[in-house]
Design a protein around this motif. Structure first.
Motif, PDB file in Angstrom:
ATOM      1  N   ILE A  38       2.418 -37.500 -12.674  1.00 46.18           N
ATOM      2  CA  ILE A  38       3.244 -36.972 -11.598  1.00 46.18           C
ATOM      3  C   ILE A  38       3.074 -37.889 -10.387  1.00 46.18           C
ATOM      4  O   ILE A  38       1.951 -38.112  -9.913  1.00 46.18           O
ATOM      5  N   GLU A  39       4.188 -38.418  -9.888  1.00 44.36           N
ATOM      6  CA  GLU A  39       4.134 -39.252  -8.694  1.00 44.36           C
ATOM      7  C   GLU A  39       4.092 -38.351  -7.466  1.00 44.36           C
ATOM      8  O   GLU A  39       4.893 -37.430  -7.330  1.00 44.36           O
ATOM      9  N   MET A  44       3.754 -42.021   2.415  1.00 40.06           N
ATOM     10  CA  MET A  44       4.580 -43.220   2.536  1.00 40.06           C
ATOM     11  C   MET A  44       6.061 -42.880   2.684  1.00 40.06           C
ATOM     12  O   MET A  44       6.817 -43.642   3.263  1.00 40.06           O
ATOM     13  N   GLY A  45       6.468 -41.748   2.154  1.00 39.24           N
ATOM     14  CA  GLY A  45       7.869 -41.360   2.269  1.00 39.24           C
ATOM     15  C   GLY A  45       8.788 -42.095   1.310  1.00 39.24           C
ATOM     16  O   GLY A  45       9.968 -42.262   1.595  1.00 39.24           O
ATOM     17  N   ARG A  46       8.272 -42.525   0.182  1.00 38.90           N
ATOM     18  CA  ARG A  46       9.090 -43.243  -0.801  1.00 38.90           C
ATOM     19  C   ARG A  46       9.549 -42.274  -1.888  1.00 38.90           C
ATOM     20  O   ARG A  46      10.634 -41.728  -1.829  1.00 38.90           O
ATOM     21  N   ASN A  47       8.734 -42.101  -2.882  1.00 39.97           N
ATOM     22  CA  ASN A  47       9.038 -41.215  -4.003  1.00 39.97           C
ATOM     23  C   ASN A  47       7.897 -40.224  -4.155  1.00 39.97           C
ATOM     24  O   ASN A  47       6.831 -40.403  -3.607  1.00 39.97           O
ATOM     25  N   GLY A  48       8.117 -39.206  -4.957  1.00 36.80           N
ATOM     26  CA  GLY A  48       7.027 -38.315  -5.292  1.00 36.80           C
ATOM     27  C   GLY A  48       7.224 -36.893  -4.811  1.00 36.80           C
ATOM     28  O   GLY A  48       7.985 -36.627  -3.884  1.00 36.80           O
ATOM     29  N   VAL A  49       6.506 -35.991  -5.478  1.00 36.67           N
ATOM     30  CA  VAL A  49       6.518 -34.592  -5.059  1.00 36.67           C
ATOM     31  C   VAL A  49       5.873 -34.508  -3.689  1.00 36.67           C
ATOM     32  O   VAL A  49       5.044 -35.342  -3.318  1.00 36.67           O
ATOM     33  N   GLN A  50       6.238 -33.482  -2.938  1.00 40.69           N
ATOM     34  CA  GLN A  50       5.850 -33.411  -1.539  1.00 40.69           C
ATOM     35  C   GLN A  50       4.592 -32.608  -1.246  1.00 40.69           C
ATOM     36  O   GLN A  50       4.141 -32.579  -0.102  1.00 40.69           O
ATOM     37  N   SER A  51       4.023 -31.955  -2.245  1.00 39.66           N
ATOM     38  CA  SER A  51       2.825 -31.155  -2.004  1.00 39.66           C
ATOM     39  C   SER A  51       1.990 -31.076  -3.277  1.00 39.66           C
ATOM     40  O   SER A  51       2.508 -31.253  -4.383  1.00 39.66           O
ATOM     41  N   PRO A  52       0.706 -30.780  -3.130  1.00 38.54           N
ATOM     42  CA  PRO A  52      -0.138 -30.590  -4.307  1.00 38.54           C
ATOM     43  C   PRO A  52       0.385 -29.448  -5.191  1.00 38.54           C
ATOM     44  O   PRO A  52       0.337 -29.544  -6.423  1.00 38.54           O
ATOM     45  N   GLU A  53       0.925 -28.392  -4.560  1.00 35.78           N
ATOM     46  CA  GLU A  53       1.480 -27.276  -5.330  1.00 35.78           C
ATOM     47  C   GLU A  53       2.682 -27.727  -6.157  1.00 35.78           C
ATOM     48  O   GLU A  53       2.832 -27.324  -7.316  1.00 35.78           O
ATOM     49  N   LEU A  58       5.376 -28.997 -11.222  1.00 32.65           N
ATOM     50  CA  LEU A  58       6.131 -29.935 -12.048  1.00 32.65           C
ATOM     51  C   LEU A  58       5.374 -30.249 -13.340  1.00 32.65           C
ATOM     52  O   LEU A  58       5.975 -30.286 -14.421  1.00 32.65           O
ATOM     53  N   ALA A  59       4.074 -30.450 -13.246  1.00 29.68           N
ATOM     54  CA  ALA A  59       3.286 -30.721 -14.456  1.00 29.68           C
ATOM     55  C   ALA A  59       3.418 -29.571 -15.441  1.00 29.68           C
ATOM     56  O   ALA A  59       3.641 -29.792 -16.642  1.00 29.68           O
ATOM     57  N   ARG A  60       3.289 -28.353 -14.960  1.00 32.98           N
ATOM     58  CA  ARG A  60       3.426 -27.184 -15.850  1.00 32.98           C
ATOM     59  C   ARG A  60       4.801 -27.153 -16.514  1.00 32.98           C
ATOM     60  O   ARG A  60       4.911 -26.888 -17.707  1.00 32.98           O
ATOM     61  N   SER A  61       5.818 -27.412 -15.748  1.00 34.72           N
ATOM     62  CA  SER A  61       7.184 -27.391 -16.276  1.00 34.72           C
ATOM     63  C   SER A  61       7.387 -28.459 -17.345  1.00 34.72           C
ATOM     64  O   SER A  61       7.905 -28.193 -18.429  1.00 34.72           O
ATOM     65  N   ARG A  79      -3.420 -46.001   1.308  1.00 33.93           N
ATOM     66  CA  ARG A  79      -3.922 -46.295   2.654  1.00 33.93           C
ATOM     67  C   ARG A  79      -3.672 -45.162   3.642  1.00 33.93           C
ATOM     68  O   ARG A  79      -4.314 -45.086   4.661  1.00 33.93           O
ATOM     69  N   TYR A  80      -2.710 -44.351   3.402  1.00 34.95           N
ATOM     70  CA  TYR A  80      -2.330 -43.342   4.384  1.00 34.95           C
ATOM     71  C   TYR A  80      -3.371 -42.231   4.460  1.00 34.95           C
ATOM     72  O   TYR A  80      -3.956 -41.861   3.454  1.00 34.95           O
ATOM     73  N   PRO A  81      -3.620 -41.710   5.639  1.00 28.83           N
ATOM     74  CA  PRO A  81      -4.701 -40.737   5.821  1.00 28.83           C
ATOM     75  C   PRO A  81      -4.612 -39.508   4.921  1.00 28.83           C
ATOM     76  O   PRO A  81      -5.635 -38.976   4.519  1.00 28.83           O
ATOM     77  N   GLY A  82      -3.420 -39.074   4.564  1.00 29.83           N
ATOM     78  CA  GLY A  82      -3.290 -37.863   3.772  1.00 29.83           C
ATOM     79  C   GLY A  82      -3.526 -38.014   2.290  1.00 29.83           C
ATOM     80  O   GLY A  82      -3.597 -37.018   1.572  1.00 29.83           O
ATOM     81  N   SER A  83      -3.680 -39.230   1.796  1.00 28.54           N
ATOM     82  CA  SER A  83      -3.812 -39.436   0.347  1.00 28.54           C
ATOM     83  C   SER A  83      -5.032 -38.736  -0.233  1.00 28.54           C
ATOM     84  O   SER A  83      -4.947 -38.069  -1.257  1.00 28.54           O
TER      85      SER A  83
END
Length: 165
Positions: A38-39, A44-53, A58-61, A79-83
């Protein structure tokens, strides 16, 4: 899909059900399992789901789809602080759900010097480190004298609105 039969390990990344459905259909058609990560957009604001939830949902689905094998989560760059917070929260959710996460993948050439701050990583994808580029100089990862230069020519004819390099 033929490549999945030849390589020891090949995994794809996805961040939505539509892509997963297409991969699942192809896996069924070719009789191969599709390993996926799961990306996650960790800032960074590129691709990927927006939250850990959303990563867990998505993984479950996708795990319910035929031929789809969950392998883990990934982001670019780290590099971003939230990673780190994102990964820690996501891994906690997956653990409570009883879903193993064998691969936690980070990326980015400049981020290679921050990997020690991400103990959960099982792999790191550094792309331009071999050649270095303007980005690696801008981040302080490389100096100008460490770049591997390549020059490409331009075959177009200069005009009033376009000049030759």
């Amino acid at each position: 899909m033929a490549l999945t039969k030849r390589l020891k390990r090949l995994a794809v990344v996805l961040d939505n059900d539509a892509v997963a459905k297409g991969l699942s259909d192809a896996g069924v058609r070719h009789g191969v399992d599709v390993r996926f990560l799961i990306e996650c957009d960790t800032g960074m604001g590129r691709n990927g789901v927006q939250s850990p939830e959303a990563a867990l949902d998505l993984a479950r689905s996708v795990m319910k789809m035929p031929r789809m094998q969950f392998e883990g989560i990934m982001t670019f760059p780290i590099r971003y602080p939230g990673s780190r917070q994102f990964f820690e929260q996501a891994l906690g959710l997956f653990k409570r759900a009883g879903i193993p996460v064998p691969v936690v993948s980070g990326g980015g050439t400049p981020a290679i010097f921050k990997v020690q701050d991400f103990p959960m990583l099982t792999e790191h994808r550094a792309g331009t480190y071999l050649y270095n580029d303007v980005m690696t100089v801008a981040t302080g990862t490389a100096a100008w004298d460490k770049l591997r230069h390549a020059r490409a020519g331009y075959g177009g004819k200069p005009t009033d609105g376009r000049r030759a390099p």
